[in-house]
Design a protein around this motif. Structure first.
Motif, PDB file in Angstrom:
ATOM      1  N   ARG A  38      29.613 -24.169  11.006  1.00 32.87           N
ATOM      2  CA  ARG A  38      29.821 -22.798  11.487  1.00 32.87           C
ATOM      3  C   ARG A  38      28.720 -21.871  10.962  1.00 32.87           C
ATOM      4  NH1 ARG A  38      34.693 -21.867  14.055  1.00 32.87           N
ATOM      5  NH2 ARG A  38      36.257 -23.511  13.823  1.00 32.87           N
ATOM      6  N   ALA A  39      28.240 -22.149   9.761  1.00 34.48           N
ATOM      7  CA  ALA A  39      27.123 -21.369   9.220  1.00 34.48           C
ATOM      8  C   ALA A  39      25.862 -21.600  10.054  1.00 34.48           C
ATOM      9  CB  ALA A  39      26.882 -21.742   7.759  1.00 34.48           C
ATOM     10  N   ASP A  40      25.665 -22.832  10.522  1.00 34.06           N
ATOM     11  CA  ASP A  40      24.537 -23.129  11.419  1.00 34.06           C
ATOM     12  C   ASP A  40      24.601 -22.277  12.686  1.00 34.06           C
ATOM     13  OD1 ASP A  40      23.301 -25.047   9.834  1.00 34.06           O
ATOM     14  OD2 ASP A  40      24.093 -26.772  10.943  1.00 34.06           O
ATOM     15  N   ILE A  41      25.814 -22.047  13.189  1.00 30.40           N
ATOM     16  CA  ILE A  41      25.977 -21.271  14.422  1.00 30.40           C
ATOM     17  C   ILE A  41      25.526 -19.834  14.222  1.00 30.40           C
ATOM     18  CG2 ILE A  41      27.631 -20.404  16.127  1.00 30.40           C
ATOM     19  CD1 ILE A  41      27.032 -23.431  16.288  1.00 30.40           C
ATOM     20  N   TRP A  42      25.858 -19.243  13.079  1.00 28.35           N
ATOM     21  CA  TRP A  42      25.385 -17.883  12.779  1.00 28.35           C
ATOM     22  C   TRP A  42      23.857 -17.861  12.795  1.00 28.35           C
ATOM     23  CZ3 TRP A  42      27.624 -13.064  11.608  1.00 28.35           C
ATOM     24  CH2 TRP A  42      26.731 -12.106  11.098  1.00 28.35           C
ATOM     25  N   SER A  43      23.243 -18.811  12.107  1.00 26.51           N
ATOM     26  CA  SER A  43      21.778 -18.872  12.046  1.00 26.51           C
ATOM     27  C   SER A  43      21.188 -19.040  13.439  1.00 26.51           C
ATOM     28  CB  SER A  43      21.334 -20.037  11.151  1.00 26.51           C
ATOM     29  OG  SER A  43      21.893 -19.933   9.859  1.00 26.51           O
ATOM     30  N   ASP A  47      33.728 -13.354  10.554  1.00 29.51           N
ATOM     31  CA  ASP A  47      34.748 -14.323  10.149  1.00 29.51           C
ATOM     32  C   ASP A  47      34.409 -15.679  10.772  1.00 29.51           C
ATOM     33  OD1 ASP A  47      36.959 -15.918   9.724  1.00 29.51           O
ATOM     34  OD2 ASP A  47      38.420 -14.400  10.319  1.00 29.51           O
ATOM     35  N   PRO A  48      34.012 -16.666   9.972  1.00 32.32           N
ATOM     36  CA  PRO A  48      33.576 -17.948  10.538  1.00 32.32           C
ATOM     37  C   PRO A  48      34.662 -18.693  11.304  1.00 32.32           C
ATOM     38  CG  PRO A  48      33.798 -18.105   8.149  1.00 32.32           C
ATOM     39  CD  PRO A  48      33.918 -16.654   8.498  1.00 32.32           C
ATOM     40  N   SER A  49      35.925 -18.424  10.993  1.00 31.76           N
ATOM     41  CA  SER A  49      37.011 -19.117  11.693  1.00 31.76           C
ATOM     42  C   SER A  49      37.096 -18.693  13.153  1.00 31.76           C
ATOM     43  CB  SER A  49      38.351 -18.866  10.996  1.00 31.76           C
ATOM     44  OG  SER A  49      38.731 -17.503  11.099  1.00 31.76           O
ATOM     45  N   HIS A  50      36.489 -17.548  13.492  1.00 32.63           N
ATOM     46  CA  HIS A  50      36.487 -17.056  14.869  1.00 32.63           C
ATOM     47  C   HIS A  50      35.137 -17.282  15.564  1.00 32.63           C
ATOM     48  CE1 HIS A  50      39.858 -14.100  13.535  1.00 32.63           C
ATOM     49  NE2 HIS A  50      40.334 -15.285  13.871  1.00 32.63           N
ATOM     50  N   ARG A  51      34.237 -17.964  14.890  1.00 32.05           N
ATOM     51  CA  ARG A  51      32.899 -18.205  15.435  1.00 32.05           C
ATOM     52  C   ARG A  51      32.935 -19.383  16.406  1.00 32.05           C
ATOM     53  NH1 ARG A  51      29.408 -18.516  10.457  1.00 32.05           N
ATOM     54  NH2 ARG A  51      30.243 -16.416  10.119  1.00 32.05           N
ATOM     55  N   ILE A  52      32.197 -19.274  17.477  1.00 28.16           N
ATOM     56  CA  ILE A  52      32.162 -20.302  18.511  1.00 28.16           C
ATOM     57  C   ILE A  52      31.542 -21.594  17.971  1.00 28.16           C
ATOM     58  CG2 ILE A  52      29.884 -19.620  19.374  1.00 28.16           C
ATOM     59  CD1 ILE A  52      30.947 -20.025  22.224  1.00 28.16           C
ATOM     60  N   SER A  53      31.944 -22.735  18.521  1.00 31.99           N
ATOM     61  CA  SER A  53      31.392 -24.028  18.106  1.00 31.99           C
ATOM     62  C   SER A  53      30.164 -24.370  18.944  1.00 31.99           C
ATOM     63  CB  SER A  53      32.437 -25.132  18.279  1.00 31.99           C
ATOM     64  OG  SER A  53      32.694 -25.343  19.664  1.00 31.99           O
ATOM     65  N   ILE A  54      29.401 -25.345  18.495  1.00 33.72           N
ATOM     66  CA  ILE A  54      28.216 -25.763  19.244  1.00 33.72           C
ATOM     67  C   ILE A  54      28.616 -26.370  20.587  1.00 33.72           C
ATOM     68  CG2 ILE A  54      28.052 -28.094  18.266  1.00 33.72           C
ATOM     69  CD1 ILE A  54      25.086 -25.720  18.970  1.00 33.72           C
ATOM     70  N   ALA A  69      31.166 -25.483  22.432  1.00 38.15           N
ATOM     71  CA  ALA A  69      31.505 -24.378  23.333  1.00 38.15           C
ATOM     72  C   ALA A  69      30.247 -23.656  23.813  1.00 38.15           C
ATOM     73  CB  ALA A  69      32.450 -23.400  22.640  1.00 38.15           C
ATOM     74  N   ILE A  70      29.230 -23.585  22.957  1.00 35.73           N
ATOM     75  CA  ILE A  70      27.960 -22.973  23.369  1.00 35.73           C
ATOM     76  C   ILE A  70      27.325 -23.795  24.487  1.00 35.73           C
ATOM     77  CG2 ILE A  70      25.603 -22.408  22.643  1.00 35.73           C
ATOM     78  CD1 ILE A  70      26.733 -21.813  19.857  1.00 35.73           C
ATOM     79  N   VAL A  71      27.334 -25.115  24.323  1.00 38.92           N
ATOM     80  CA  VAL A  71      26.798 -26.003  25.368  1.00 38.92           C
ATOM     81  C   VAL A  71      27.529 -25.758  26.684  1.00 38.92           C
ATOM     82  CG1 VAL A  71      26.559 -28.407  26.113  1.00 38.92           C
ATOM     83  CG2 VAL A  71      26.015 -27.774  23.750  1.00 38.92           C
ATOM     84  N   ASP A  72      28.850 -25.650  26.619  1.00 43.48           N
ATOM     85  CA  ASP A  72      29.646 -25.413  27.830  1.00 43.48           C
ATOM     86  C   ASP A  72      29.295 -24.075  28.471  1.00 43.48           C
ATOM     87  OD1 ASP A  72      30.933 -27.820  27.524  1.00 43.48           O
ATOM     88  OD2 ASP A  72      32.719 -26.972  26.577  1.00 43.48           O
ATOM     89  N   LYS A  73      29.163 -23.029  27.658  1.00 42.75           N
ATOM     90  CA  LYS A  73      28.847 -21.702  28.199  1.00 42.75           C
ATOM     91  C   LYS A  73      27.460 -21.684  28.840  1.00 42.75           C
ATOM     92  CE  LYS A  73      31.841 -18.611  25.543  1.00 42.75           C
ATOM     93  NZ  LYS A  73      32.462 -18.027  26.755  1.00 42.75           N
ATOM     94  N   LEU A  74      26.504 -22.345  28.204  1.00 41.46           N
ATOM     95  CA  LEU A  74      25.148 -22.368  28.751  1.00 41.46           C
ATOM     96  C   LEU A  74      25.100 -23.074  30.104  1.00 41.46           C
ATOM     97  CD1 LEU A  74      22.950 -23.105  25.588  1.00 41.46           C
ATOM     98  CD2 LEU A  74      23.052 -20.980  26.897  1.00 41.46           C
ATOM     99  N   SER A  75      26.006 -24.008  30.320  1.00 43.93           N
ATOM    100  CA  SER A  75      26.028 -24.734  31.596  1.00 43.93           C
ATOM    101  C   SER A  75      26.427 -23.824  32.755  1.00 43.93           C
ATOM    102  CB  SER A  75      26.987 -25.924  31.516  1.00 43.93           C
ATOM    103  OG  SER A  75      28.332 -25.485  31.417  1.00 43.93           O
ATOM    104  N   THR A  76      27.019 -22.664  32.438  1.00 42.20           N
ATOM    105  CA  THR A  76      27.428 -21.725  33.490  1.00 42.20           C
ATOM    106  C   THR A  76      26.361 -20.661  33.752  1.00 42.20           C
ATOM    107  OG1 THR A  76      28.519 -20.151  31.979  1.00 42.20           O
ATOM    108  CG2 THR A  76      29.821 -22.028  32.752  1.00 42.20           C
ATOM    109  N   PHE A  77      25.319 -20.615  32.902  1.00 38.91           N
ATOM    110  CA  PHE A  77      24.257 -19.628  33.077  1.00 38.91           C
ATOM    111  C   PHE A  77      23.348 -20.045  34.221  1.00 38.91           C
ATOM    112  CE2 PHE A  77      23.928 -17.481  28.646  1.00 38.91           C
ATOM    113  CZ  PHE A  77      25.309 -17.364  28.596  1.00 38.91           C
ATOM    114  N   GLU A  78      22.791 -19.057  34.890  1.00 40.35           N
ATOM    115  CA  GLU A  78      21.834 -19.350  35.960  1.00 40.35           C
ATOM    116  C   GLU A  78      20.499 -19.765  35.364  1.00 40.35           C
ATOM    117  OE1 GLU A  78      21.512 -16.007  38.517  1.00 40.35           O
ATOM    118  OE2 GLU A  78      23.594 -16.097  39.178  1.00 40.35           O
TER     119      GLU A  78
END
Length: 253
Positions: free
Chosen positions: A169-174, A235-242, A244-253
């Protein structure tokens, strides 16, 4: 075996040089008294087939009590140097690079490895492709070993020295800080601590007010604004996972 060309970088506990093999191909050789964690990470990745967005290890050897790690050479340098020349990236270029960085980090996390030093300096370019490198602070994602990384990119829980933080989760912030700098050309904080005036505001109000200003200036799109607001959560417990990021990027144009 390798012909030394010149020193690229000297760190506190290691030296990084450009060398050539007998056929004339360039490689980076990192020399230190202890590279066990980095070699372990690279060996795990090599045994799983590696990844095109991660710098790969060629091999390692020991001479005179020193470990030498031979890794692939990325001829176009690091992303920070590239960004300093362009100031900031447009949305399409930033997304192109960001997708590749995300794919590399997703591979690390999939194999239970946290990088713990994600930064523009540790993303390298080779023929337009991004590769995450410098695994000197990487570790098993279930292992917590203190406050590490570069202050500008450290997650708040790492800065304050929380004993039980999740390094993935710390990696996600970075990763979010990397994306923000690519889009705006400026760092968000000097450090994610209450000594930083802007971070104090984010701690009270969340990150969205800052992102809304960037949106109005045309630095980012609404989907990127929404993505960053889920990555740069105090709050890291509410931070998105890697994943979920991959999934969200798949919806970007």
């Amino acid at each position: 075996m390798y012909k030394h060309s010149h020193v690229l970088f000297v760190a506190q506990e290691s030296c990084i040089s450009l060398c050539y093999d007998p056929s004339g191909l360039p490689f980076v050789v990192k020399t230190a008294s202890d590279l066990s964690d980095e070699i372990n990470t690279l060996s795990i990745l090599a045994n799983t087939g590696g990844h095109e967005n991660l710098v790969s290890m060629v091999h390692n050897f020991t001479t005179n009590g020193k470990l030498h790690l031979v890794i692939e050479y990325c001829k176009d340098g690091d992303l920070l140097t590239h960004l300093q020349k362009t100031n900031r990236l447009n949305v399409s270029q930033a997304l192109l690079y960001f997708r590749q960085i995300v794919n590399g980090l997703a591979c690390l996390h999939k194999h239970g490895i946290a990088h713990r030093d994600m930064s523009l300096e540790n993303v390298f370019l080779h023929d337009g492709k991004c590769k995450i490198g410098d695994f000197g602070l990487s570790c098993d994602a279930n292992t917590i070993r203190g406050t590490v990384g570069k202050p500008m990119y450290m997650a708040p829980e790492v800065v304050i020295g929380t004993h039980s933080y999740d390094p993935k989760r710390a990696d996600i912030w970075s990763l979010g800080i990397i994306l923000f700098i690519m889009l705006t050309g400026v760092p968000m904080f000097s450090i994610a601590a209450k000594s930083d005036k802007l971070f104090r505001a984010v701690h009270r109000q969340g990150i969205y007010p800052i992102l809304r200003i960037c949106l109005k200036k045309g630095y980012m799109t609404q989907p990127l604004c929404d993505l960053l607001s889920n990555m740069l959560v105090v709050d890291p417990s509410h931070r998105i996972s890697i994943e979920a990021i991959v999934d969200k990027l798949s919806t970007f144009e």
